[in-house]
Motif scaffolding. Structure first.
Motif, mmCIF file in Angstrom:
data_model
loop_
_atom_site.group_PDB
_atom_site.id
_atom_site.type_symbol
_atom_site.label_atom_id
_atom_site.label_comp_id
_atom_site.label_asym_id
_atom_site.label_seq_id
_atom_site.Cartn_x
_atom_site.Cartn_y
_atom_site.Cartn_z
ATOM 1 N N ALA A 1 -2.539 -19.846 29.267
ATOM 2 C CA ALA A 1 -1.836 -20.980 30.172
ATOM 3 C C ALA A 1 -2.756 -22.042 29.659
ATOM 4 C CB ALA A 1 -1.782 -20.842 31.511
ATOM 5 N N ASP A 2 -3.903 -22.012 29.458
ATOM 6 C CA ASP A 2 -5.023 -23.277 29.306
ATOM 7 C C ASP A 2 -5.491 -23.213 27.977
ATOM 8 O OD1 ASP A 2 -6.576 -21.192 29.892
ATOM 9 O OD2 ASP A 2 -7.642 -22.340 31.493
ATOM 10 N N GLN A 3 -5.612 -22.401 27.066
ATOM 11 C CA GLN A 3 -6.295 -22.264 25.958
ATOM 12 C C GLN A 3 -5.789 -21.369 24.789
ATOM 13 O OE1 GLN A 3 -10.265 -20.734 26.282
ATOM 14 N NE2 GLN A 3 -9.425 -19.154 27.667
ATOM 15 N N GLU A 4 -6.175 -21.705 23.648
ATOM 16 C CA GLU A 4 -6.044 -20.722 22.571
ATOM 17 C C GLU A 4 -7.319 -19.682 22.542
ATOM 18 O OE1 GLU A 4 -4.266 -21.089 18.183
ATOM 19 O OE2 GLU A 4 -6.265 -21.824 18.353
ATOM 20 N N VAL A 5 -6.707 -18.429 22.647
ATOM 21 C CA VAL A 5 -7.694 -17.419 22.831
ATOM 22 C C VAL A 5 -8.125 -16.970 21.318
ATOM 23 C CG1 VAL A 5 -8.193 -14.976 23.652
ATOM 24 C CG2 VAL A 5 -6.753 -16.558 25.082
ATOM 25 N N TRP A 6 -7.076 -16.600 20.526
ATOM 26 C CA TRP A 6 -7.596 -16.309 19.126
ATOM 27 C C TRP A 6 -6.225 -16.599 18.170
ATOM 28 C CZ3 TRP A 6 -5.481 -13.093 15.238
ATOM 29 C CH2 TRP A 6 -6.279 -12.845 14.181
ATOM 30 N N SER A 7 -6.704 -17.091 16.928
ATOM 31 C CA SER A 7 -5.337 -17.195 16.056
ATOM 32 C C SER A 7 -5.939 -16.855 14.720
ATOM 33 C CB SER A 7 -4.880 -18.479 15.920
ATOM 34 O OG SER A 7 -5.787 -19.643 15.671
ATOM 35 N N GLY A 8 -5.215 -16.456 13.775
ATOM 36 C CA GLY A 8 -5.593 -15.773 12.420
ATOM 37 C C GLY A 8 -4.331 -15.130 11.895
ATOM 38 N N GLU A 9 -4.825 -14.527 10.522
ATOM 39 C CA GLU A 9 -4.396 -13.629 9.822
ATOM 40 C C GLU A 9 -4.368 -12.268 10.233
ATOM 41 O OE1 GLU A 9 -2.009 -14.390 6.936
ATOM 42 O OE2 GLU A 9 -1.970 -16.348 8.092
ATOM 43 N N ALA A 10 -3.448 -11.144 10.335
ATOM 44 C CA ALA A 10 -3.570 -9.947 10.656
ATOM 45 C C ALA A 10 -2.771 -9.110 9.783
ATOM 46 C CB ALA A 10 -3.502 -9.952 12.150
ATOM 47 N N THR A 11 -3.025 -7.786 9.738
ATOM 48 C CA THR A 11 -2.277 -6.844 9.263
ATOM 49 C C THR A 11 -1.278 -6.160 10.245
ATOM 50 O OG1 THR A 11 -3.910 -5.234 9.232
ATOM 51 C CG2 THR A 11 -3.459 -6.623 7.054
ATOM 52 N N MET A 12 -1.809 -6.103 11.551
ATOM 53 C CA MET A 12 -1.232 -5.006 12.538
ATOM 54 C C MET A 12 -1.589 -5.721 14.053
ATOM 55 S SD MET A 12 -1.009 -0.971 13.360
ATOM 56 C CE MET A 12 -2.687 -0.892 13.741
ATOM 57 N N VAL A 13 -0.469 -5.753 14.788
ATOM 58 C CA VAL A 13 -0.811 -6.087 16.358
ATOM 59 C C VAL A 13 0.008 -4.857 17.224
ATOM 60 C CG1 VAL A 13 -0.060 -7.750 17.967
ATOM 61 C CG2 VAL A 13 -0.853 -8.508 15.720
ATOM 62 N N ILE A 14 -0.689 -4.659 18.124
ATOM 63 C CA ILE A 14 -0.509 -3.467 19.117
ATOM 64 C C ILE A 14 -0.488 -4.424 20.571
ATOM 65 C CG2 ILE A 14 -0.645 -1.242 20.160
ATOM 66 C CD1 ILE A 14 -1.779 -0.370 17.734
ATOM 67 N N ALA A 15 0.477 -4.254 21.250
ATOM 68 C CA ALA A 15 0.828 -4.808 22.593
ATOM 69 C C ALA A 15 1.419 -3.879 23.520
ATOM 70 C CB ALA A 15 1.176 -6.235 22.412
ATOM 71 N N LYS A 16 1.147 -4.227 24.806
ATOM 72 C CA LYS A 16 1.713 -3.420 25.953
ATOM 73 C C LYS A 16 2.998 -4.162 26.425
ATOM 74 C CE LYS A 16 1.024 -0.927 30.242
ATOM 75 N NZ LYS A 16 -0.033 -0.562 31.123
ATOM 76 N N THR A 17 4.093 -3.780 26.410
ATOM 77 C CA THR A 17 5.388 -4.524 27.051
ATOM 78 C C THR A 17 5.797 -3.836 28.385
ATOM 79 O OG1 THR A 17 7.063 -3.305 25.999
ATOM 80 C CG2 THR A 17 5.759 -5.217 24.506
ATOM 81 N N VAL A 18 6.843 -4.443 28.870
ATOM 82 C CA VAL A 18 7.343 -3.738 30.068
ATOM 83 C C VAL A 18 8.121 -2.511 29.689
ATOM 84 C CG1 VAL A 18 7.150 -5.749 31.516
ATOM 85 C CG2 VAL A 18 9.395 -5.197 30.247
ATOM 86 N N GLU A 19 8.295 -2.194 28.670
ATOM 87 C CA GLU A 19 8.954 -1.163 28.008
ATOM 88 C C GLU A 19 8.187 -0.322 27.353
ATOM 89 O OE1 GLU A 19 12.586 -2.192 25.801
ATOM 90 O OE2 GLU A 19 13.285 -3.669 27.367
ATOM 91 N N GLY A 20 6.861 -0.489 27.096
ATOM 92 C CA GLY A 20 5.943 0.427 26.712
ATOM 93 C C GLY A 20 5.292 -0.317 25.361
ATOM 94 N N GLU A 21 4.419 0.456 24.900
ATOM 95 C CA GLU A 21 3.466 -0.261 23.536
ATOM 96 C C GLU A 21 4.323 -0.215 22.504
ATOM 97 O OE1 GLU A 21 -1.037 0.614 23.886
ATOM 98 O OE2 GLU A 21 -0.214 1.924 22.309
ATOM 99 N N ILE A 22 4.005 -1.367 21.794
ATOM 100 C CA ILE A 22 4.751 -1.729 20.570
ATOM 101 C C ILE A 22 3.420 -1.968 19.605
ATOM 102 C CG2 ILE A 22 4.954 -4.081 21.141
ATOM 103 C CD1 ILE A 22 7.692 -4.104 19.537
ATOM 104 N N GLY A 23 3.987 -1.726 18.305
ATOM 105 C CA GLY A 23 3.202 -1.900 17.224
ATOM 106 C C GLY A 23 3.846 -2.839 16.183
ATOM 107 N N ILE A 24 3.229 -3.879 15.834
ATOM 108 C CA ILE A 24 3.783 -4.796 14.861
ATOM 109 C C ILE A 24 3.221 -4.799 13.390
ATOM 110 C CG2 ILE A 24 5.057 -7.420 14.525
ATOM 111 C CD1 ILE A 24 4.617 -7.313 17.640
ATOM 112 N N LEU A 25 4.108 -4.648 12.397
ATOM 113 C CA LEU A 25 3.583 -4.821 10.831
ATOM 114 C C LEU A 25 4.365 -5.967 10.322
ATOM 115 C CD1 LEU A 25 3.500 -1.190 9.890
ATOM 116 C CD2 LEU A 25 1.638 -2.502 10.678
ATOM 117 N N ALA A 26 3.777 -6.429 9.204
ATOM 118 C CA ALA A 26 4.598 -7.352 8.387
ATOM 119 C C ALA A 26 6.001 -7.067 7.891
ATOM 120 C CB ALA A 26 3.675 -7.667 7.001
#
Length: 87
Positions: free
Chosen positions: A12-37
């Motif tokens: 809400a008050d700051q940018e925590v991290w930004s940059g280039e990545a190959t994969m992101v994994i995050a927890k959603t209310v429906e379960g964990e999700i992995g995101i690729l290009a």
């Protein structure tokens, strides 16, 4: 299909991290999700948990995030959380 993702993790008050990545994994209310290009457009509600990012360099970062949302479109991932911090 592109090989890199542009990722922004913000609280809400700051940018925590930004940059280039190959994969992101995050927890959603429906379960964990992995995101690729090339992932389909998506809007998901985040659940409290870790966001794991594999950077383009191969190193990994982890952020702890509270509830919020995750958006994916055109190889750009935006994660907005009420509170987030690198761990």
């Amino acid at each position: 299909m592109a090989s890199a993702l542009t990722v922004s993790v913000v609280s809400a008050d700051q940018e925590v991290w930004s940059g280039e990545a190959t994969m992101v994994i995050a927890k959603t209310v429906e379960g964990e999700i992995g995101i690729l290009a090339g992932h389909e457009p998506l809007l998901a509600i985040l659940a409290e948990g870790e966001v794991r990012v594999t950077q383009a360099s191969g190193s990994r970062i982890t952020a702890q995030a509270d509830d919020g949302f995750l958006s994916v479109e055109n190889n750009t991932i935006t994660i907005v959380a009420r509170n987030a911090a690198l761990v």
